[in-house]
Design an enzyme around this catalytic site. Structure first.
Site, mmCIF file in Angstrom:
data_model
loop_
_atom_site.group_PDB
_atom_site.id
_atom_site.type_symbol
_atom_site.label_atom_id
_atom_site.label_comp_id
_atom_site.label_asym_id
_atom_site.label_seq_id
_atom_site.Cartn_x
_atom_site.Cartn_y
_atom_site.Cartn_z
ATOM 1 C CE LYS A 1 0.787 5.260 4.534
ATOM 2 N NZ LYS A 1 1.922 6.113 4.551
ATOM 3 C CE LYS B 1 9.379 7.185 2.868
ATOM 4 N NZ LYS B 1 8.853 6.674 4.136
ATOM 5 C CE LYS C 1 4.887 1.193 8.146
ATOM 6 N NZ LYS C 1 5.992 2.106 8.161
HETATM 7 N N1 AQP Z 1 0.145 8.503 0.940
HETATM 8 C C1 AQP Z 1 0.453 9.567 1.668
HETATM 9 N N2 AQP Z 1 -0.225 10.733 1.501
HETATM 10 C C2 AQP Z 1 0.097 11.832 2.239
HETATM 11 N N3 AQP Z 1 1.090 11.860 3.160
HETATM 12 C C3 AQP Z 1 1.781 10.726 3.346
HETATM 13 N N4 AQP Z 1 2.820 10.415 4.151
HETATM 14 C C4 AQP Z 1 3.171 9.114 3.967
HETATM 15 N N5 AQP Z 1 2.375 8.565 3.021
HETATM 16 C C5 AQP Z 1 1.519 9.532 2.622
HETATM 17 C C6 AQP Z 1 3.484 11.352 5.060
HETATM 18 O O1 AQP Z 1 4.870 11.401 4.716
HETATM 19 C C7 AQP Z 1 5.638 11.671 5.897
HETATM 20 C C8 AQP Z 1 6.821 10.760 5.991
HETATM 21 O O2 AQP Z 1 6.355 9.437 6.158
HETATM 22 P P1 AQP Z 1 7.250 8.386 6.906
HETATM 23 O O3 AQP Z 1 8.494 8.175 6.149
HETATM 24 O O4 AQP Z 1 7.435 8.838 8.304
HETATM 25 O O5 AQP Z 1 6.465 7.041 6.959
HETATM 26 P P2 AQP Z 1 5.026 6.600 6.524
HETATM 27 O O6 AQP Z 1 4.017 7.554 7.038
HETATM 28 O O7 AQP Z 1 4.866 5.171 6.940
HETATM 29 O O8 AQP Z 1 5.157 6.744 4.939
HETATM 30 P P3 AQP Z 1 5.289 5.623 3.834
HETATM 31 O O9 AQP Z 1 5.672 6.309 2.559
HETATM 32 O O10 AQP Z 1 4.063 4.782 3.815
HETATM 33 O O11 AQP Z 1 6.550 4.797 4.323
HETATM 34 P P4 AQP Z 1 6.645 3.231 4.554
HETATM 35 O O12 AQP Z 1 6.290 2.610 3.234
HETATM 36 O O13 AQP Z 1 8.051 2.997 4.987
HETATM 37 O O14 AQP Z 1 5.664 2.888 5.644
HETATM 38 C C9 AQP Z 1 4.686 11.529 7.080
HETATM 39 O O15 AQP Z 1 4.341 12.809 7.560
HETATM 40 C C10 AQP Z 1 3.490 10.839 6.496
HETATM 41 O O16 AQP Z 1 2.294 11.195 7.168
#
Ligand code: AQP
Length: 333
Positions: A196, A199, A114
């Site tokens: 990965k 969002k 990040k």
């Molecule tokens: N690509 C992924 N595959 C499987 N699981 C995933 N998670 C996130 N991306 C994947 C799981 O979703 C849950 C919620 O995630 P989060 O909102 O806590 O943040 P994150 O892990 O940082 O997810 P994002 O979508 O990548 O958000 P941004 O873009 O804001 O950083 C978690 O349990 C995560 O493991």
């Protein structure tokens, strides 16, 4: 029967994706069994580690809550709440910050990723994010934390923090375990299958949002980046095809081996369309339910208020205990 607690959260940092759904939300719903009580939050304090427009941020927070309900979170079995509605998260986080080492936080791969993505805003919150997540988990004495693979390291540090605290001050916290799906713990971007799916990715073609319309889902799968091998196989040299096969397998309930047999001798286009169709079938009722719940603000507000009340009752008890043990508790009782 003594129930075990479950805790997880999702950041309202964008529209919830297929990755979030498969890696986490699908399991959140399944974990709502008679022997467990679940605490699920929209982790808006976490999302502040990245700059947010206040109006959009509020709206996304509400939308995320509606989507969780649409994905099967049952307010009778779970407390669904917005993280900032329970002030104990921020308070416990401070106490835990004081028993977490910089060296431990420096090893967190999400901080490295990040910081690279948001080089103009490497704030202290981004660095101490795992401590706030430890507070989320430990406040509810959670035994299980259903997360995707990218959050495994954060659950591990929460365990270390809890064990250290228990050793210093006596048994206070339940030691949590991560709960990661065997398949789908890491869904990859459709535009760069070595990364990965996220969002907050600025390229909407890289992810499927759970609220995408069927024609959009089909278009995004058709455009998914693959390779020039022209052979459907499941191996690390073909990450785009492996990702499509994983998604196909998750959404049809077939094994990877069965999928390989079905697509033997077929082209990438056929795999893409079949995967899109399976995803559309499962996501369509969720999208419809989401639109219905989002339009019913009175219901949504009622669920979130009751969830916050239930969560605060448990969080307050834990924080009270922590304050008593650390010498921060009430002075003039
Ligand atoms: N690509 C992924 N595959 C499987 N699981 C995933 N998670 C996130 N991306 C994947 C799981 O979703 C849950 C919620 O995630 P989060 O909102 O806590 O943040 P994150 O892990 O940082 O997810 P994002 O979508 O990548 O958000 P941004 O873009 O804001 O950083 C978690 O349990 C995560 O493991």
């Amino acid at each position: 029967m003594e129930k075990k607690n479950v805790l997880s959260g999702i950041q309202p940092s964008g529209i919830i994706t297929l990755g979030n759904y498969v890696g986490a939300l699908r399991n959140w719903a399944k974990l709502q069994t008679d022997d467990r009580f679940c605490f699920y939050c929209v982790a808006n304090l976490h999302a502040m580690t990245v700059r947010q427009d206040p109006e959009v941020f509020r709206q996304r927070t509400i939308e995320a809550a509606a989507l969780l309900l649409a994905c099967g979170i049952d307010p009778k079995r779970s407390a669904l709440f917005i993280q900032s509605s329970v002030h104990e998260h921020a308070e416990l986080s401070w106490v835990l910050n004081c028993s977490t080492y910089m060296g431990e936080l420096n090893r967190m791969t999400q901080f490295k990723d990040k910081s690279a993505k948001h080089a103009d805003n490497i704030n202290a919150g981004l660095f101490t994010y795992p401590v706030l997540m430890a507070a989320d988990i430990l406040l509810y004495q959670a035994s299980y934390v259903p997360v995707g693979h990218d959050q495994k390291q954060h659950v591990e540090i929460a365990r270390d923090i809890a064990e250290r605290f228990n050793k210093l001050y006596g048994e206070t916290f339940v030691i949590p375990e991560p709960f990661i799906p065997k398949v789908g713990g890491r869904i990859m971007s459709l535009q760069d299958p070595t990364k990965k799916m996220s969002k907050s990715d600025p390229n909407p073609s890289s992810f499927i949002a759970i609220t995408d319309e069927p024609n959009v889902i089909l278009k995004k799968f058709k455009r998914a980046v693959t390779d020039s091998e022209a052979r459907i196989a499941y191996n690390e040299n073909q990450p785009g095809i492996a990702n499509l096969l994983s998604i196909y397998s998750i959404f049809t309930g077939k094994t990877i081996e069965e999928a390989l047999e079905i697509f033997d001798g077929m082209g990438y286009g056929q795999l893409k369309v079949a995967t899109a169709e399976a995803v559309i079938e499962e996501l369509t009722p969720i999208r419809e339910e989401y639109n219905r719940i989002l339009a019913d603000r009175v219901y949504l507000e009622g669920v979130l208020n009751e969830g916050a009340r239930q969560a605060a009752a448990v969080a307050e008890k834990t924080l009270h205990n922590v304050y008593a043990k650390t010498g921060l508790g009430s002075f003039f009782a």
